[in-house]
Design a protein around this motif. Structure first.
Motif, PDB file in Angstrom:
ATOM      1  N   ILE A  68       0.854  -1.194   0.000  1.00  0.00           N
ATOM      2  CA  ILE A  68       0.000   0.000   0.000  1.00  0.00           C
ATOM      3  C   ILE A  68       0.886   1.238   0.000  1.00  0.00           C
ATOM      4  CG2 ILE A  68      -1.774   1.281   1.250  1.00  0.00           C
ATOM      5  CD1 ILE A  68      -2.805  -1.289   2.373  1.00  0.00           C
ATOM      6  N   LYS A  69       0.692   2.098  -0.982  1.00  0.00           N
ATOM      7  CA  LYS A  69       1.476   3.319  -1.064  1.00  0.00           C
ATOM      8  C   LYS A  69       1.064   4.290   0.039  1.00  0.00           C
ATOM      9  CE  LYS A  69       2.290   3.191  -6.057  1.00  0.00           C
ATOM     10  NZ  LYS A  69       2.127   3.924  -7.334  1.00  0.00           N
ATOM     11  N   PRO A  70       2.031   4.946   0.669  1.00  0.00           N
ATOM     12  CA  PRO A  70       1.679   5.914   1.711  1.00  0.00           C
ATOM     13  C   PRO A  70       0.972   7.132   1.119  1.00  0.00           C
ATOM     14  CG  PRO A  70       4.037   5.968   1.252  1.00  0.00           C
ATOM     15  CD  PRO A  70       3.481   4.797   0.493  1.00  0.00           C
ATOM     16  N   THR A  71       0.040   7.678   1.856  1.00  0.00           N
ATOM     17  CA  THR A  71      -0.713   8.860   1.426  1.00  0.00           C
ATOM     18  C   THR A  71      -0.333  10.050   2.304  1.00  0.00           C
ATOM     19  OG1 THR A  71      -2.574   8.224   2.851  1.00  0.00           O
ATOM     20  CG2 THR A  71      -2.655   7.530   0.551  1.00  0.00           C
ATOM     21  N   TYR A  72      -0.379  11.234   1.679  1.00  0.00           N
ATOM     22  CA  TYR A  72      -0.033  12.474   2.362  1.00  0.00           C
ATOM     23  C   TYR A  72      -1.204  13.442   2.249  1.00  0.00           C
ATOM     24  CZ  TYR A  72       4.647  10.479   1.938  1.00  0.00           C
ATOM     25  OH  TYR A  72       5.726   9.646   1.998  1.00  0.00           O
ATOM     26  N   GLN A  73      -1.250  14.378   3.178  1.00  0.00           N
ATOM     27  CA  GLN A  73      -2.342  15.343   3.200  1.00  0.00           C
ATOM     28  C   GLN A  73      -1.761  16.753   3.215  1.00  0.00           C
ATOM     29  OE1 GLN A  73      -5.228  15.999   6.688  1.00  0.00           O
ATOM     30  NE2 GLN A  73      -6.382  14.629   5.345  1.00  0.00           N
ATOM     31  N   SER A  74      -2.262  17.597   2.307  1.00  0.00           N
ATOM     32  CA  SER A  74      -1.812  18.983   2.232  1.00  0.00           C
ATOM     33  C   SER A  74      -3.025  19.874   1.977  1.00  0.00           C
ATOM     34  CB  SER A  74      -0.767  19.172   1.130  1.00  0.00           C
ATOM     35  OG  SER A  74      -1.254  18.670  -0.105  1.00  0.00           O
ATOM     36  N   THR A  75      -2.950  21.123   2.460  1.00  0.00           N
ATOM     37  CA  THR A  75      -4.084  22.041   2.392  1.00  0.00           C
ATOM     38  C   THR A  75      -3.646  23.380   1.814  1.00  0.00           C
ATOM     39  OG1 THR A  75      -5.115  21.002   4.328  1.00  0.00           O
ATOM     40  CG2 THR A  75      -5.897  23.187   3.713  1.00  0.00           C
ATOM     41  N   ALA A  76      -4.378  23.853   0.816  1.00  0.00           N
ATOM     42  CA  ALA A  76      -4.213  25.198   0.263  1.00  0.00           C
ATOM     43  C   ALA A  76      -5.464  26.007   0.576  1.00  0.00           C
ATOM     44  CB  ALA A  76      -3.978  25.136  -1.247  1.00  0.00           C
ATOM     45  N   LYS A  77      -5.302  27.340   0.699  1.00  0.00           N
ATOM     46  CA  LYS A  77      -6.427  28.200   1.037  1.00  0.00           C
ATOM     47  C   LYS A  77      -6.581  29.311   0.002  1.00  0.00           C
ATOM     48  CE  LYS A  77      -6.204  27.545   6.070  1.00  0.00           C
ATOM     49  NZ  LYS A  77      -6.076  28.225   7.390  1.00  0.00           N
ATOM     50  N   LEU A  78      -7.825  29.513  -0.427  1.00  0.00           N
ATOM     51  CA  LEU A  78      -8.157  30.601  -1.342  1.00  0.00           C
ATOM     52  C   LEU A  78      -8.991  31.641  -0.600  1.00  0.00           C
ATOM     53  CD1 LEU A  78      -9.225  28.650  -4.577  1.00  0.00           C
ATOM     54  CD2 LEU A  78      -6.957  29.515  -3.965  1.00  0.00           C
ATOM     55  N   TYR A  79      -8.714  32.921  -0.887  1.00  0.00           N
ATOM     56  CA  TYR A  79      -9.508  34.011  -0.322  1.00  0.00           C
ATOM     57  C   TYR A  79     -10.340  34.607  -1.445  1.00  0.00           C
ATOM     58  CZ  TYR A  79     -10.735  38.125   2.425  1.00  0.00           C
ATOM     59  OH  TYR A  79     -11.421  39.118   3.092  1.00  0.00           O
ATOM     60  N   VAL A  80     -11.643  34.355  -1.373  1.00  0.00           N
ATOM     61  CA  VAL A  80     -12.522  34.697  -2.504  1.00  0.00           C
ATOM     62  C   VAL A  80     -13.122  36.091  -2.291  1.00  0.00           C
ATOM     63  CG1 VAL A  80     -14.353  33.811  -3.994  1.00  0.00           C
ATOM     64  CG2 VAL A  80     -13.073  32.235  -2.559  1.00  0.00           C
ATOM     65  N   VAL A  81     -12.275  37.119  -2.316  1.00  0.00           N
ATOM     66  CA  VAL A  81     -12.719  38.510  -2.276  1.00  0.00           C
ATOM     67  C   VAL A  81     -11.744  39.325  -3.106  1.00  0.00           C
ATOM     68  CG1 VAL A  81     -13.072  40.568  -0.859  1.00  0.00           C
ATOM     69  CG2 VAL A  81     -13.824  38.368  -0.026  1.00  0.00           C
ATOM     70  N   SER A  82     -12.259  40.150  -4.011  1.00  0.00           N
ATOM     71  CA  SER A  82     -11.400  41.006  -4.834  1.00  0.00           C
ATOM     72  C   SER A  82     -11.926  42.425  -4.780  1.00  0.00           C
ATOM     73  CB  SER A  82     -11.369  40.526  -6.289  1.00  0.00           C
ATOM     74  OG  SER A  82     -10.834  39.222  -6.355  1.00  0.00           O
ATOM     75  N   ALA A  83     -11.012  43.345  -4.753  1.00  0.00           N
ATOM     76  CA  ALA A  83     -11.419  44.753  -4.717  1.00  0.00           C
ATOM     77  C   ALA A  83     -11.972  45.155  -6.073  1.00  0.00           C
ATOM     78  CB  ALA A  83     -10.227  45.630  -4.353  1.00  0.00           C
TER      79      ALA A  83
END
Length: 268
Positions: A68-83
């Motif tokens: 079984i291949k090892p799995t990794y977890q990563s998180t990116a964040k988007l800020y959904v506001v534009s001037a």
């Protein structure tokens, strides 16, 4: 005469009820004895049960480690506001960002976006398989979109975020969101859990062997003792001959002369 007949009928009925009760009690006793015997049969096989317990643990641990291949977890964040005007964010922009966050949450998992991620990373899967690895979260009262990817590829979260801010604004005719957090390359794996696989293998190995012992016990209809004769056939043996090694000889370990002398002593 009638009274005698009635008395005889009552006695017959009483005898039948007593016989039924006796049969039930006997059947209950047999069931209890069977359960006790089954427990004793399992107890006699305890060393083998422990051995199967250990074998199952080792096999499942090796399966998880090597196959079984090892799995990794990563998180990116988007800020959904534009001037909208001169880099000044107003109340209208905040309200638009709140509504767009929900739209982004649905469209990020659409197959056009996922297919681009698969093509860029050269993944061997379809869009449905990739979607199962992605978790989207929008904390309450915020315009932040958290993109969490659990996969064997450590860069999928960043790639998905980049594809989303390139593709979705053109599709929705809106301004592109900002990347508030770049996903870090995960160093520690989140799966598989070797402890969980080891525990499952150990319990499964012991359980399978116990089932084999139980099935063998239930299918065994041979007579092992005088109690079995009385239990199955209702016959009480007058006597039993105990098993003894006194008169057993091993022909392969004795010389011909010694074997002859032992026969003479037995005859005498």
């Amino acid at each position: 005469m009638n009274s005698n007949k009635k008395m005889a009928a009552v006695q017959d009925k009483t005898t039948q009820i007593a016989a039924v009760n006796t049969y039930k009690n006997t059947e209950d006793d047999e069931n209890e004895i069977d359960l006790l015997d089954m427990g004793m049969a399992l107890l006699e096989k305890l060393p083998y049960i422990i051995l199967c317990f250990l074998i199952g643990a080792v096999l499942f641990n090796a399966f998880a480690y090597f196959l079984i291949k090892p799995t990794y977890q990563s998180t990116a964040k988007l800020y959904v506001v534009s001037a909208s005007d001169d880099s000044i964010v107003n109340l209208q922009d905040l309200n638009i960002g709140s509504s767009l966050t929900k739209d982004y949450e649905d469209l990020i998992l659409s197959y056009p976006v996922l297919d681009q991620v698969i093509e860029k990373l050269g993944l061997d899967m379809d869009s449905e398989g990739l979607a199962k690895m992605i978790t989207l979260e929008n904390p309450s009262d915020t315009r932040v979109m958290k993109i969490t990817v659990t996969s064997t590829d450590k860069q999928q979260a960043n790639t998905l975020a980049n594809v989303s801010i390139e593709y979705l604004p053109d599709t929705m005719s809106t301004s592109a969101p900002n990347i508030a957090q770049v996903a870090r390359v995960a160093d520690q794996k989140v799966g598989p859990s070797y402890l969980k696989y080891t525990a499952i293998g150990a319990l499964l190995g012991a359980l399978i062997y116990c089932l084999i012992v139980i099935v063998g016990y239930l299918m065994d209809d041979t007579i092992h003792s005088a109690d079995d004769m009385e239990k199955y056939f209702g016959i009480v043996p007058l006597t039993t001959i105990p098993e003894s090694d006194q008169f057993r000889t091993d022909d392969s370990d004795e010389e011909p002369g010694k074997k002859h002398n032992r026969k003479e002593r037995v005859r005498a």
